[in-house]
Design an enzyme around this catalytic site. Structure first.
Site, PDB file in Angstrom:
ATOM      1  N   SER A 124       0.830  -1.199   0.000  1.00 19.01           N
ATOM      2  CA  SER A 124       0.000   0.000   0.000  1.00 19.01           C
ATOM      3  C   SER A 124       0.865   1.248   0.000  1.00 19.01           C
ATOM      4  O   SER A 124       1.946   1.281   0.608  1.00 19.01           O
ATOM      5  CB  SER A 124      -0.857  -0.014   1.267  1.00 19.01           C
ATOM      6  OG  SER A 124      -1.497   1.224   1.449  1.00 19.01           O
ATOM      7  N   TYR A 150      -2.184  -1.015  10.770  1.00 22.89           N
ATOM      8  CA  TYR A 150      -2.398  -1.559   9.421  1.00 22.89           C
ATOM      9  C   TYR A 150      -1.210  -1.216   8.524  1.00 22.89           C
ATOM     10  O   TYR A 150      -0.641  -2.079   7.852  1.00 22.89           O
ATOM     11  CB  TYR A 150      -3.703  -1.015   8.817  1.00 22.89           C
ATOM     12  CG  TYR A 150      -3.791  -1.272   7.340  1.00 22.89           C
ATOM     13  CD1 TYR A 150      -4.076  -2.545   6.857  1.00 22.89           C
ATOM     14  CD2 TYR A 150      -3.515  -0.268   6.403  1.00 22.89           C
ATOM     15  CE1 TYR A 150      -4.104  -2.804   5.491  1.00 22.89           C
ATOM     16  CE2 TYR A 150      -3.546  -0.514   5.045  1.00 22.89           C
ATOM     17  CZ  TYR A 150      -3.839  -1.783   4.595  1.00 22.89           C
ATOM     18  OH  TYR A 150      -3.852  -2.034   3.245  1.00 22.89           O
ATOM     19  N   LYS A 154       1.888  -3.608   6.518  1.00 25.43           N
ATOM     20  CA  LYS A 154       2.308  -3.608   5.108  1.00 25.43           C
ATOM     21  C   LYS A 154       3.823  -3.414   5.025  1.00 25.43           C
ATOM     22  O   LYS A 154       4.513  -4.105   4.278  1.00 25.43           O
ATOM     23  CB  LYS A 154       1.583  -2.498   4.337  1.00 25.43           C
ATOM     24  CG  LYS A 154       0.102  -2.764   4.137  1.00 25.43           C
ATOM     25  CD  LYS A 154      -0.134  -4.016   3.308  1.00 25.43           C
ATOM     26  CE  LYS A 154      -1.590  -4.383   3.185  1.00 25.43           C
ATOM     27  NZ  LYS A 154      -1.808  -5.740   2.697  1.00 25.43           N
TER      28      LYS A 154
HETATM   29  P1  NAD Z   1     -10.960  -7.129   0.989  1.00 26.52           P
HETATM   30  O1  NAD Z   1     -11.202  -7.096   2.447  1.00 26.52           O
HETATM   31  O2  NAD Z   1     -12.122  -6.951   0.082  1.00 26.52           O
HETATM   32  O3  NAD Z   1     -10.212  -8.475   0.591  1.00 26.52           O
HETATM   33  C1  NAD Z   1      -9.358  -9.162   1.474  1.00 26.52           C
HETATM   34  C2  NAD Z   1      -9.840 -10.599   1.524  1.00 26.52           C
HETATM   35  O4  NAD Z   1      -9.007 -11.324   2.426  1.00 26.52           O
HETATM   36  C3  NAD Z   1     -11.282 -10.737   2.025  1.00 26.52           C
HETATM   37  O5  NAD Z   1     -12.004 -11.545   1.098  1.00 26.52           O
HETATM   38  C4  NAD Z   1     -11.130 -11.426   3.372  1.00 26.52           C
HETATM   39  O6  NAD Z   1     -12.237 -12.252   3.668  1.00 26.52           O
HETATM   40  C5  NAD Z   1      -9.843 -12.191   3.172  1.00 26.52           C
HETATM   41  N1  NAD Z   1      -9.130 -12.524   4.408  1.00 26.52           N
HETATM   42  C6  NAD Z   1      -8.875 -11.716   5.468  1.00 26.52           C
HETATM   43  N2  NAD Z   1      -8.197 -12.388   6.408  1.00 26.52           N
HETATM   44  C7  NAD Z   1      -8.004 -13.643   5.939  1.00 26.52           C
HETATM   45  C8  NAD Z   1      -7.387 -14.811   6.463  1.00 26.52           C
HETATM   46  N3  NAD Z   1      -6.815 -14.802   7.685  1.00 26.52           N
HETATM   47  N4  NAD Z   1      -7.382 -15.929   5.726  1.00 26.52           N
HETATM   48  C9  NAD Z   1      -7.979 -15.958   4.488  1.00 26.52           C
HETATM   49  N5  NAD Z   1      -8.581 -14.884   3.959  1.00 26.52           N
HETATM   50  C10 NAD Z   1      -8.590 -13.737   4.666  1.00 26.52           C
HETATM   51  O7  NAD Z   1      -9.844  -6.036   0.665  1.00 26.52           O
HETATM   52  P2  NAD Z   1      -9.295  -5.504  -0.720  1.00 26.52           P
HETATM   53  O8  NAD Z   1      -9.650  -4.074  -0.816  1.00 26.52           O
HETATM   54  O9  NAD Z   1      -9.650  -6.428  -1.812  1.00 26.52           O
HETATM   55  O10 NAD Z   1      -7.733  -5.569  -0.426  1.00 26.52           O
HETATM   56  C11 NAD Z   1      -6.925  -6.651  -0.824  1.00 26.52           C
HETATM   57  C12 NAD Z   1      -5.516  -6.414  -0.337  1.00 26.52           C
HETATM   58  O11 NAD Z   1      -5.046  -5.170  -0.851  1.00 26.52           O
HETATM   59  C13 NAD Z   1      -5.398  -6.296   1.187  1.00 26.52           C
HETATM   60  O12 NAD Z   1      -4.192  -6.902   1.582  1.00 26.52           O
HETATM   61  C14 NAD Z   1      -5.336  -4.811   1.417  1.00 26.52           C
HETATM   62  O13 NAD Z   1      -4.654  -4.492   2.606  1.00 26.52           O
HETATM   63  C15 NAD Z   1      -4.569  -4.360   0.205  1.00 26.52           C
HETATM   64  N6  NAD Z   1      -4.802  -2.950  -0.131  1.00 26.52           N
HETATM   65  C16 NAD Z   1      -6.092  -2.513  -0.293  1.00 26.52           C
HETATM   66  C17 NAD Z   1      -6.326  -1.170  -0.580  1.00 26.52           C
HETATM   67  C18 NAD Z   1      -7.721  -0.649  -0.687  1.00 26.52           C
HETATM   68  O14 NAD Z   1      -7.925   0.567  -0.503  1.00 26.52           O
HETATM   69  N7  NAD Z   1      -8.735  -1.472  -0.989  1.00 26.52           N
HETATM   70  C19 NAD Z   1      -5.238  -0.302  -0.744  1.00 26.52           C
HETATM   71  C20 NAD Z   1      -3.948  -0.795  -0.602  1.00 26.52           C
HETATM   72  C21 NAD Z   1      -3.749  -2.129  -0.292  1.00 26.52           C
HETATM   73  C1  WQD Z   2      -9.525   9.493   0.804  1.00 23.66           C
HETATM   74  C2  WQD Z   2      -9.735  10.980   1.048  1.00 23.66           C
HETATM   75  C3  WQD Z   2      -9.981  11.551   3.366  1.00 23.66           C
HETATM   76  C4  WQD Z   2     -13.747   9.357   3.913  1.00 23.66           C
HETATM   77  C5  WQD Z   2      -6.834   4.549   2.904  1.00 23.66           C
HETATM   78  C6  WQD Z   2      -5.755   3.841   3.642  1.00 23.66           C
HETATM   79  C7  WQD Z   2      -4.696   3.387   2.684  1.00 23.66           C
HETATM   80  C8  WQD Z   2      -5.303   2.580   1.549  1.00 23.66           C
HETATM   81  C9  WQD Z   2      -6.421   3.290   0.888  1.00 23.66           C
HETATM   82  C10 WQD Z   2      -5.222   0.291   2.186  1.00 23.66           C
HETATM   83  C11 WQD Z   2      -8.953  11.542   2.231  1.00 23.66           C
HETATM   84  C12 WQD Z   2     -11.268  11.831   2.619  1.00 23.66           C
HETATM   85  C13 WQD Z   2     -12.598   9.919   3.383  1.00 23.66           C
HETATM   86  C14 WQD Z   2     -14.804  10.214   4.310  1.00 23.66           C
HETATM   87  C15 WQD Z   2     -13.509  12.126   3.587  1.00 23.66           C
HETATM   88  N1  WQD Z   2      -5.855   1.359   2.011  1.00 23.66           N
HETATM   89  N2  WQD Z   2     -12.480  11.270   3.217  1.00 23.66           N
HETATM   90  N3  WQD Z   2     -14.636  11.565   4.133  1.00 23.66           N
HETATM   91  O1  WQD Z   2      -7.135   7.554   3.715  1.00 23.66           O
HETATM   92  O2  WQD Z   2      -6.279   7.967   1.347  1.00 23.66           O
HETATM   93  O3  WQD Z   2      -6.279   5.691   2.268  1.00 23.66           O
HETATM   94  O4  WQD Z   2      -7.377   3.688   1.889  1.00 23.66           O
HETATM   95  O5  WQD Z   2      -4.043   0.123   2.079  1.00 23.66           O
HETATM   96  O6  WQD Z   2      -3.805   2.638   3.419  1.00 23.66           O
HETATM   97  O7  WQD Z   2      -5.193   4.730   4.586  1.00 23.66           O
HETATM   98  O8  WQD Z   2      -8.419   6.713   1.679  1.00 23.66           O
HETATM   99  O9  WQD Z   2     -10.757   6.685   0.986  1.00 23.66           O
HETATM  100  O10 WQD Z   2     -10.219   6.785   3.453  1.00 23.66           O
HETATM  101  O11 WQD Z   2      -9.776   8.782   2.026  1.00 23.66           O
HETATM  102  O12 WQD Z   2     -13.409  13.323   3.453  1.00 23.66           O
HETATM  103  O13 WQD Z   2     -15.847   9.774   4.806  1.00 23.66           O
HETATM  104  O14 WQD Z   2     -11.121  11.201   1.370  1.00 23.66           O
HETATM  105  O15 WQD Z   2      -9.739  12.543   4.326  1.00 23.66           O
HETATM  106  O16 WQD Z   2      -8.575  12.846   1.906  1.00 23.66           O
HETATM  107  P1  WQD Z   2      -6.979   7.094   2.334  1.00 23.66           P
HETATM  108  P2  WQD Z   2      -9.869   7.155   2.070  1.00 23.66           P
END
Ligand code: NAD
Ligand code: WQD
Length: 337
Positions: A124, A150, A154
């Site tokens: 991330s 979190y 990562k």
């Molecule tokens: P998500 O929660 O939709 O998907 C994660 C999946 O992992 C889920 O289906 C959940 O049931 C499964 N899971 C959780 N713990 C588990 C375990 N112990 N064993 C087996 N399965 C398990 O999330 P996503 O948005 O699809 O994210 C996928 C990956 O990308 C995550 O690692 C997340 O941290 C990373 N990521 C997401 C974002 C984002 O904003 N969505 C941003 C950066 C990184």
């Molecule tokens: C985006 C913008 C908020 C909600 C997070 C995690 C990051 C990654 C992606 C997993 C910001 C604003 C948000 C709301 C708002 N996930 N906001 N009202 O914080 O950039 O990133 O998700 O890895 O690790 O930190 O994403 O969508 O929460 O926020 O004003 O109700 O929207 O302040 O500027 P963020 P977000």
């Protein structure tokens, strides 16, 4: 390739499964459904007309996972599984460290036991904290200014994978640092289905537009950005999915790290306006104080991925809003399980 998708029933996993199948790869999904449902995987099967073997197991449990994967063949892994809610990680740090770190440790051991030596990991942009230079490239220091457990998981997982590769030189690993994934498959059949109140901006806006929530709380409008609201790099989930396929198809022994982002910054109010235009619905909002731990601006420099993975984003924020609306309006209660 035959790819094991840990966490493959989730938001990014389902979209990546779909693109992999469309490109002629095979997929196996392992998930514990702690944040997803089997219905999501069934929808990918319908969209692609391919069967997807689905294994229910907790990846953080070594014995359960080893038993569940017995006899299941795969030659590469995309590791999505993990917990991802920033606020929850502050309230439940030990759970986040246990699930997110143990899962990776179990996976690496099982991969080595079985001689599976190709790994793509979901990292991330949060590892950059509040970078000095934006757009941020992969040379920027990681781990400085991370504000929550979190984000630390990562950062730590990246290091664990690097150390594992040092000890096992045949391993090829790609660490993908996602910026802000948004949108859905254009069919509207799969999309993001958050449990409870969404933490992230886009699913919250979508629920306001569909009438499930009254108004958006905009977290601060006095940041040093053009309109004072936070600026992020929103990447369409289909572009993100394609980035995984590009990474997997080019994997070689060693560790590579790439930003997956568009390089375009959009403010909270840009996102509100784009969603209103895409949905034809109003998105009322109220400005409230900033959220702890938020940075003013985080935008990717995706040049390295553009060059080495021969990949780039092709979809705009407007398109992401259109696709997200197609999903949200057809599935106001998500997968409904
Ligand atoms: P998500 O929660 O939709 O998907 C994660 C999946 O992992 C889920 O289906 C959940 O049931 C499964 N899971 C959780 N713990 C588990 C375990 N112990 N064993 C087996 N399965 C398990 O999330 P996503 O948005 O699809 O994210 C996928 C990956 O990308 C995550 O690692 C997340 O941290 C990373 N990521 C997401 C974002 C984002 O904003 N969505 C941003 C950066 C990184
Ligand atoms: C985006 C913008 C908020 C909600 C997070 C995690 C990051 C990654 C992606 C997993 C910001 C604003 C948000 C709301 C708002 N996930 N906001 N009202 O914080 O950039 O990133 O998700 O890895 O690790 O930190 O994403 O969508 O929460 O926020 O004003 O109700 O929207 O302040 O500027 P963020 P977000």
């Amino acid at each position: 390739m035959r790819v094991l998708l840990t966490g493959g029933a989730g938001y990014i996993g389902t979209h990546t499964a779909l693109v992999l199948l469309e490109r002629g790869h095979e997929v196996v999904v392992l998930d514990d459904f702690s944040n997803s449902s089997a219905e999501a995987v069934r929808r990918v099967e319908q969209l692609t007309d391919h069967a997807i073997p689905l294994i229910e197991a907790d990846l953080a449990d070594r014995y359960e996972t080893r038993a569940a994967l017995e006899g299941v063949e795969f030659d590469s892994v995309i590791h999505f599984a993990g917990l991802k809610a920033v606020g929850e990680s502050v309230a439940q740090p030990t759970r986040y460290y246990r699930v997110n770190i143990d899962s990776t440790l179990v996976l690496l051991d099982l991969m080595q036991e079985r001689g599976v030596d190709k790994l793509v990991f979901s990292s991330s942009a949060t590892v950059y904290g509040d970078p000095d230079i934006v757009p941020v490239n992969e040379q920027a220091p990681a781990g400085i200014g991370v504000t929550n457990p979190y984000g630390w998981t990562k950062f730590m997982n990246e290091q664990i994978i690097r150390d594992a590769q040092t000890a096992w030189p045949e391993l090829g690993a790609v660490l993908l640092r996602y910026f802000n994934p948004v949108g859905a498959h254009p069919s509207g059949k799969i999309g993001e289905d958050p449990l409870g109140i969404p933490n992230n901006l886009m699913p919250f806006i979508a629920q306001v537009a569909v009438g499930k929530r009254e108004k958006l709380a905009v977290f601060g409008d006095s940041y040093p950005t053009p309109d004072g609201t936070g600026v992020r790099d929103y990447i369409h989930v289909m572009d993100l999915a394609e980035g995984h396929v590009a990474a997997l198809e080019r994997i070689a022994a060693g560790v590579k790290t790439y930003n997956l982002g568009s390089g375009v910054g959009s403010s909270v109010l840009d996102a509100v306006r784009a969603f209103e235009a895409a949905s034809g619905r109003p998105v009322p909002y109220e400005v409230v104080p900033p959220r702890a731990g938020d940075v003013a601006e985080l935008v990717a420099d995706p040049a390295l991925a553009n060059r080495e993975l021969e990949w780039q984003t092709t979809r705009s924020l407007a398109e992401a809003c259109t696709d997200s609306w197609a999903w949200q309006s057809a599935n106001p209660d998500g997968y409904g399980e």
